[in-house]
Each structure stands twice: as C-alpha cells, then as structure tokens.
Design an enzyme around this catalytic site. Structure first.
Site, short mmCIF file in Angstrom:
data_model
loop_
_atom_site.label_atom_id
_atom_site.label_comp_id
_atom_site.label_asym_id
_atom_site.label_seq_id
_atom_site.Cartn_x
_atom_site.Cartn_y
_atom_site.Cartn_z
N ASN A 1 5.90 -14.37 17.34
CA ASN A 1 4.99 -14.91 18.35
C ASN A 1 5.76 -15.42 19.56
O ASN A 1 5.38 -15.16 20.70
CB ASN A 1 4.13 -16.01 17.72
CG ASN A 1 3.15 -15.42 16.72
OD1 ASN A 1 2.20 -14.75 17.11
ND2 ASN A 1 3.39 -15.62 15.44
N ARG B 1 0.83 -1.22 0.00
CA ARG B 1 0.00 0.00 0.00
C ARG B 1 0.86 1.26 0.00
O ARG B 1 0.38 2.34 -0.29
CB ARG B 1 -0.99 0.00 1.16
CG ARG B 1 -0.34 -0.08 2.53
CD ARG B 1 -1.39 -0.15 3.61
NE ARG B 1 -0.81 -0.68 4.83
CZ ARG B 1 -1.50 -0.93 5.93
NH1 ARG B 1 -2.79 -0.70 5.97
NH2 ARG B 1 -0.90 -1.40 6.99
N GLY C 1 4.15 -23.44 5.97
CA GLY C 1 5.13 -24.41 6.44
C GLY C 1 6.10 -23.74 7.39
O GLY C 1 5.93 -22.57 7.74
N LYS D 1 -0.49 -22.78 15.47
CA LYS D 1 0.82 -22.91 16.14
C LYS D 1 1.31 -21.58 16.70
O LYS D 1 2.15 -21.56 17.60
CB LYS D 1 1.86 -23.56 15.23
CG LYS D 1 2.17 -22.83 13.93
CD LYS D 1 3.15 -21.69 14.02
CE LYS D 1 3.20 -20.87 12.77
NZ LYS D 1 3.99 -19.65 12.86
N GLU E 1 0.73 -12.68 14.71
CA GLU E 1 -0.68 -13.02 14.45
C GLU E 1 -1.31 -13.79 15.61
O GLU E 1 -2.54 -13.78 15.77
CB GLU E 1 -0.79 -13.87 13.17
CG GLU E 1 -0.36 -13.17 11.89
CD GLU E 1 -1.48 -12.30 11.30
OE1 GLU E 1 -2.41 -11.91 12.03
OE2 GLU E 1 -1.38 -12.00 10.09
N SER F 1 10.98 -15.85 15.54
CA SER F 1 9.52 -15.82 15.52
C SER F 1 9.00 -14.68 16.38
O SER F 1 9.33 -14.56 17.56
CB SER F 1 8.96 -17.15 16.03
OG SER F 1 7.64 -16.95 16.53
#
Ligand SMILES: NC(=O)c1ccc[n+]([C@@H]2O[C@H](COP(=O)([O-])OP(=O)(O)OC[C@H]3O[C@@H](n4cnc5c(N)ncnc54)[C@H](O)[C@@H]3O)[C@@H](O)[C@H]2O)c1
Ligand SMILES: O=P(O)(O)OC[C@H](O)CO
Length: 288
Positions: free
Chosen positions: A210, A15, A90, A145, A235, A208
């Site tokens: 998360n 954007r 994956g 996950k 997320e 990661s």
C-alpha cells in the site's frame, strides 16, 4: 511456518495447488489469508465440505467487501454462523516474519476460548500473540490503515519531511477512530497493535504494497502501471473505494481517505491532494 514450528500439522491450500476437500479433512482450525476479492468465493467453497462443529475459522485478510461493505470475518461468520471466528491482525509484514524477525500480533474473537486456542497455536519466542475481545476493531484497524499507508507513500514520495508524515499518520489515526466509532468498534482497540501498531509498520516500510502504491503515484506513475508492477495485493485501493461509499452514506468526515480516493481515480495530482488537505477549514483537534 509458525504453527508448524510449534508442532502442529499444517496443510496449505491454494487454487493453483491441492484439492480443498483433502486439505479440510479433520481440521481443527482453518486459517484464511485470501485477498479480499476471493473471500466470499472461497468461504462458499469450504461450506460444501463436512467440518466438525468445533472447527475455528481464523481470518487474516485486511479488506472490505465492495458489494456489502462487510469485513472478512463478517463474511465467514455469515457463512458459518455456528462456528467460532477469530480475526488475526497486527503489524505483520510477512517478509519480516519469514526472516524470523520478532513481531507481535492480535487474535480477536467474540468467543474468548477460540482466541486463546489460536494464541497458543501461533505464539513463540519470535511471535508474541495477544488476545482481544473486539474482533471488529482489530479487523478495521488492519483494513483502514491501508488507505493511510497509501497517503504516507505519497508523503514520502513527494519528500514532504518528517513533520508532515507525523501529522498525516496522527490525523490518519483520528480518521480511523472516527470510522471505527461509527461502525461500532471500541476506540481503545485503535490505539493497540492492530490499529496504531499496524499503521506505523505500514506507513514506514517500503515492504508495504500500500505504501508502495502511494510512493509510485507520487513519482508520476499511473495507478494501472503501479498495480501491474506490484508483487501481491494492495488492499487499500479497493478499501478506499468501499470506505468512500460508506462514509457518504453515514456522513462520516474522512478527509484523508477522500483525497486518496480522488488521487486513485485520477481526478487530482499528489500535490493537489496535499493542498486540499492543508487548506481545509481550521478546526479543533478533537471532534470524533
Ligand atoms: N503480505 C503481508 O505482509 C500481509 C500481512 C498481513 C495481512 N495480509 C493480508 O492478507 C491478505 C493476502 O495478502 P498477501 O500478501 O498474501 O496477498 P497476495 O496477493 O500475495 O496473495 C493473495 C492470494 O489470494 C488468492 N486468491 C484471490 N482470490 C482467490 C479466489 N477466488 N480463490 C482462491 N484464491 C484466491 C490469490 O491467488 C493469492 O494467492 C490481504 O488481505 C492482506 O492485506 C498480508
Ligand atoms: O503490504 P501491505 O501494505 O498489504 O501490508 C502488509 C500488512 O498489512 C502489514 O501488517
């Protein structure tokens, strides 16, 4: 980069950058890696432009729509009912792929030929792509996950040891399978690259986001502070909320997700979350 290295002509849209119309002109494949929050908006924008009926949509987003609990591929399919939609998911930490380290992934679709086209586009000696006929299971593996990865970050942040981590990840997989069964995904998909594979990658890597969220929370940072300093989207924070809503509606037991939810809500400390998990009623190992 992977598609371009295979000789394909690639145009990138964000954007902040070019016009979406010019990027979409005469394309054979549209790959979306928008974070969950923007998927419906971007898919609706794409809908306003002419595309060949053969254009394949590939989605790499790992999340759930807060309003509908739909997965990203379900949103793309609702908006483009006559186009093939392929899920790409994956153990794919993007920084490692950028460094050309070896990796494998899965492309899944209800239309096998579409998955095979996408497999050919991205496969190389550094990126091994498998096809799979269960797009929902592949997509849910990559999505669910993220919640367990937050818990794994907490586990490492609290220095709970290798036994605790192995127990958490294994029970996390059981929870993912239970949710997947309820949703209509195939159980075996969760034992593949997009389930167990991605769970292992995400629960064991400081790359990661998360995992980083859990790790920072265990270190005493608030969620607001943690997210403000994070590069990119975690997320699992949104997914955890959507999942709790669905688990309550469908009466699915999600003990790890529930503790991550309460931690993210600021209702409990990481130590209290641990005690809650350890002191649950004792029970048989398998009870899907
Ligand atoms: N980074 C990884 O290693 C990795 C690997 C596999 C899958 N994924 C998944 O891919 C998705 C994106 O991850 P990321 O690491 O690139 O996240 P990111 O936060 O770095 O990038 C997300 C992008 O989406 C854009 N976006 C959000 N809403 C938008 C809207 N309404 N319109 C246009 N653009 C919008 C943001 O501007 C941003 O550029 C996530 O769902 C993630 O789980 C990431
Ligand atoms: O940085 P994360 O936690 O979004 O993880 C990235 C990918 O999903 C790993 O496969």
């Amino acid at each position: 980069n992977l598609a371009a290295a295979n000789g394909h002509q690639v145009r990138v849209w964000s954007r902040q950058g070019s016009q979406i119309e010019a990027v979409l002109k005469d394309v054979q494949i549209v790959l979306s890696a928008i974070s969950m929050i923007g998927v419906r908006d971007v898919a609706s924008q794409v809908q306003s432009f002419p595309l060949s009926p053969e254009t394949i949509f590939v989605t790499a987003t790992k999340g759930l729509d807060p309003q509908t609990t739909c997965t990203p591929s379900q949103i793309w399919q609702q908006i483009f009912p006559n186009h093939p939609v392929v899920v790409l998911s994956g153990p794919n930490l993007s920084k490692e792929i950028q460094m050309q380290l070896p990796a494998a992934t899965v492309v899944a679709s209800n239309i096998p030929t579409a998955a095979e086209v996408v497999q050919l586009v991205f496969s190389s000696h550094r990126f091994r792509v498998y096809t799979n006929p269960d797009p929902l299971g592949v997509e849910l593996g990559g999505t669910l996950k993220n919640v367990i990865a937050i818990a794994a970050g907490v586990c490492d942040g609290l220095q709970l040891g290798t036994n605790a981590k192995a127990a958490l990840v294994t029970r996390g997989l059981t929870e993912m399978v239970r949710i997947g069964n309820n949703w209509g995904a195939k159980m075996e998909t969760f034992y593949g690259l997009s389930g167990l594979g991605d769970l292992l990658a995400t629960c064991n890597s400081p790359l990661s986001r998360n995992y980083q969220v859990g790790y920072q929370l265990a270190g005493g940072k608030s969620l607001t502070e943690t997210l403000a300093n994070l590069q990119g989207t975690a997320e699992g924070v949104n997914t955890c909320r959507v999942l709790m809503q669905r688990a309550k509606q469908q009466n699915i037991a999600v003990p790890i997700t529930e503790q991550v939810y309460r931690l993210l809500q600021g209702e409990i400390t990481p130590r209290q979350a641990l005690d809650e998990l350890m002191l649950r009623d004792i029970k048989p190992e398998y009870n899907y």
